[in-house]
Design a protein around this motif. Structure first.
Motif, PDB file in Angstrom:
ATOM      1  N   UNK A 162      -3.697   3.673  -1.679  1.00  7.12           N
ATOM      2  CA  UNK A 162      -2.912   4.745  -0.983  1.00  7.12           C
ATOM      3  C   UNK A 162      -2.275   5.887  -1.512  1.00  7.12           C
ATOM      4  N   UNK A 163      -2.827   5.926  -2.806  1.00  2.00           N
ATOM      5  CA  UNK A 163      -2.488   7.371  -3.303  1.00  2.00           C
ATOM      6  C   UNK A 163      -3.336   8.517  -3.252  1.00  2.00           C
ATOM      7  N   UNK A 164      -4.426   8.108  -2.322  1.00  2.00           N
ATOM      8  CA  UNK A 164      -5.535   8.945  -2.164  1.00  2.00           C
ATOM      9  C   UNK A 164      -4.832  10.303  -1.115  1.00  2.00           C
ATOM     10  N   UNK A 165      -5.312  11.526  -1.532  1.00  2.00           N
ATOM     11  CA  UNK A 165      -4.698  12.506  -0.484  1.00  2.00           C
ATOM     12  C   UNK A 165      -5.878  12.456   0.587  1.00  2.00           C
ATOM     13  N   UNK A 166      -5.328  12.537   1.716  1.00  2.00           N
ATOM     14  CA  UNK A 166      -6.046  12.979   3.206  1.00  2.00           C
ATOM     15  C   UNK A 166      -5.893  14.221   3.553  1.00  2.00           C
ATOM     16  N   UNK A 167      -6.662  15.123   3.628  1.00  2.00           N
ATOM     17  CA  UNK A 167      -6.693  16.491   3.967  1.00  2.00           C
ATOM     18  C   UNK A 167      -6.262  16.395   5.462  1.00  2.00           C
ATOM     19  N   UNK A 168      -5.651  17.337   5.843  1.00  2.00           N
ATOM     20  CA  UNK A 168      -5.364  17.274   7.599  1.00  2.00           C
ATOM     21  C   UNK A 168      -6.359  18.020   8.136  1.00  2.00           C
ATOM     22  N   UNK A 175      -6.684   9.107  12.773  1.00  2.00           N
ATOM     23  CA  UNK A 175      -6.706   7.733  12.353  1.00  2.00           C
ATOM     24  C   UNK A 175      -6.663   7.431  11.020  1.00  2.00           C
ATOM     25  N   UNK A 176      -7.336   8.288  10.187  1.00  2.00           N
ATOM     26  CA  UNK A 176      -7.097   7.812   8.750  1.00  2.00           C
ATOM     27  C   UNK A 176      -5.677   8.189   8.302  1.00  2.00           C
ATOM     28  N   UNK A 177      -5.123   9.112   8.722  1.00  2.00           N
ATOM     29  CA  UNK A 177      -3.596   9.478   8.405  1.00  2.00           C
ATOM     30  C   UNK A 177      -2.818   8.366   8.783  1.00  2.00           C
ATOM     31  N   UNK A 178      -2.895   7.991   9.930  1.00  2.00           N
ATOM     32  CA  UNK A 178      -2.155   6.743  10.450  1.00  2.00           C
ATOM     33  C   UNK A 178      -2.301   5.759   9.438  1.00  2.00           C
ATOM     34  N   UNK A 179      -3.381   5.111   9.405  1.00  2.00           N
ATOM     35  CA  UNK A 179      -3.867   4.020   8.441  1.00  2.00           C
ATOM     36  C   UNK A 179      -3.140   4.588   7.240  1.00  2.00           C
ATOM     37  N   UNK A 180      -3.107   5.296   6.415  1.00  2.00           N
ATOM     38  CA  UNK A 180      -2.593   5.640   5.188  1.00  2.00           C
ATOM     39  C   UNK A 180      -1.279   5.477   5.524  1.00  2.00           C
ATOM     40  N   UNK A 181      -0.453   6.055   6.165  1.00  2.00           N
ATOM     41  CA  UNK A 181       0.956   5.957   6.610  1.00  2.00           C
ATOM     42  C   UNK A 181       1.474   4.475   6.722  1.00  2.00           C
ATOM     43  N   UNK A 234       3.637  -1.346   1.829  1.00  2.00           N
ATOM     44  CA  UNK A 234       3.716  -1.260   0.268  1.00  2.00           C
ATOM     45  C   UNK A 234       5.222  -1.087   0.223  1.00  2.00           C
ATOM     46  N   UNK A 235       5.812  -0.133   0.688  1.00  2.00           N
ATOM     47  CA  UNK A 235       7.126   0.125   0.570  1.00  2.00           C
ATOM     48  C   UNK A 235       8.262  -1.165   0.891  1.00  2.00           C
ATOM     49  N   UNK A 236       7.930  -1.745   1.992  1.00  2.00           N
ATOM     50  CA  UNK A 236       8.369  -2.821   2.521  1.00  2.00           C
ATOM     51  C   UNK A 236       8.329  -4.126   1.604  1.00  2.00           C
ATOM     52  N   UNK A 257      10.314  -3.596  -1.758  1.00  2.00           N
ATOM     53  CA  UNK A 257      11.917  -4.079  -1.277  1.00  2.00           C
ATOM     54  C   UNK A 257      11.888  -5.485  -1.056  1.00  2.00           C
ATOM     55  N   UNK A 258      11.029  -6.367  -0.576  1.00  2.00           N
ATOM     56  CA  UNK A 258      11.106  -7.547  -0.459  1.00  2.00           C
ATOM     57  C   UNK A 258      10.948  -8.309  -1.895  1.00  2.00           C
ATOM     58  N   UNK A 259      10.039  -7.771  -2.573  1.00  2.00           N
ATOM     59  CA  UNK A 259       9.993  -8.375  -4.012  1.00  2.00           C
ATOM     60  C   UNK A 259      11.179  -7.953  -4.817  1.00  2.00           C
TER      61      UNK A 259
END
Length: 224
Positions: free
Chosen positions: A60-66, A79-85, A91-93, A96-98
């Motif tokens: 998910x570190x890949x940059x998605x140009x707008x 759709x790709x932007x939404x998938x990446x977000x 990953x953040x959640x 946090x759980x770990x």
């Protein structure tokens, strides 16, 4: 006959010129069409294909140009932007759980060792060893009450706190007075405990109880 031949040659020349111009025009049209298709369709599709492949591998570190286009490629980009977000949020959640599970495991380990302690020195050592792992950004002290329950004395410390006295009367701590955790912050929202040497410092006092009786105090402050 000479005039006819001359007219025929002129006609052939104009026909050849027209065919040449038509060929040049067709070549220019095809070149422009290729350029448009490559820039507007092929290149964006190739780029998005590589991005989707990396996202599928959870990179998910890949940059998605707008791309604000209103066609199908613009919708795919959105759709790709939404998938990446969504992937970043998962990953953040998960992180946090770990972290939360690691904290729970450390607290459980500390509780097991506290239950096995046979002296005050062992108790202080266990708290001083595990508290920095559970609260890595907080320095602190462990205090115990004397037999007359009037004076608290420091028996353990970690990460070098600066603003709480080594000994103080139990009446100097609002956490002990109230019988619940107390945040000292006179400059903002609540009154500061008297055992702090700076009215502006933020300190957390957590009374320690055993079988309903207060036996000591945990003090925390942010590391400077």
């Amino acid at each position: 006959g000479a005039a006819l031949n001359e007219a025929q040659e002129r006609s052939d020349w104009y026909a050849a010129a027209a065919k040449t111009m038509l060929g040049i025009t067709a070549a220019l049209f095809l070149s422009v069409l290729y350029f448009i298709l490559k820039r507007r369709v092929a290149m964006p599709l190739t780029r998005m294909s590589g991005i989707v492949t990396r996202l599928a591998e959870q990179d998910y570190a890949v940059e998605v140009p707008l791309d604000r286009r209103s066609d199908e490629i613009g919708e795919m980009n959105k759709a790709i932007h939404i998938f990446r977000e969504n992937g970043l949020e998962r990953d953040r959640l998960d992180a946090e759980r770990r972290l939360d599970q690691q904290t729970k495991d450390l607290i459980l380990q500390m509780m097991h060792r506290l239950q096995a302690c046979q002296s005050q020195d062992e108790l202080a050592e266990v708290v001083a060893r595990f508290a920095p792992q559970v609260f890595p950004n907080l320095a602190g002290h462990l205090y115990v009450l004397n037999d007359s329950r009037t004076l608290l004395s420091r028996v353990g410390t970690w990460l070098d706190p600066q603003h709480s006295a080594p000994t103080f009367p139990s009446s100097a701590c609002w956490g002990l007075r109230r019988g619940r955790p107390h945040v000292s912050n006179r400059g903002h929202s609540d009154i500061a405990c008297q055992h702090l040497d700076d009215e502006g410092v933020i300190g957390l006092c957590v009374p320690l109880t055993a079988q309903g009786d207060t036996i000591g105090l945990l003090y925390f402050e942010e590391r400077s």
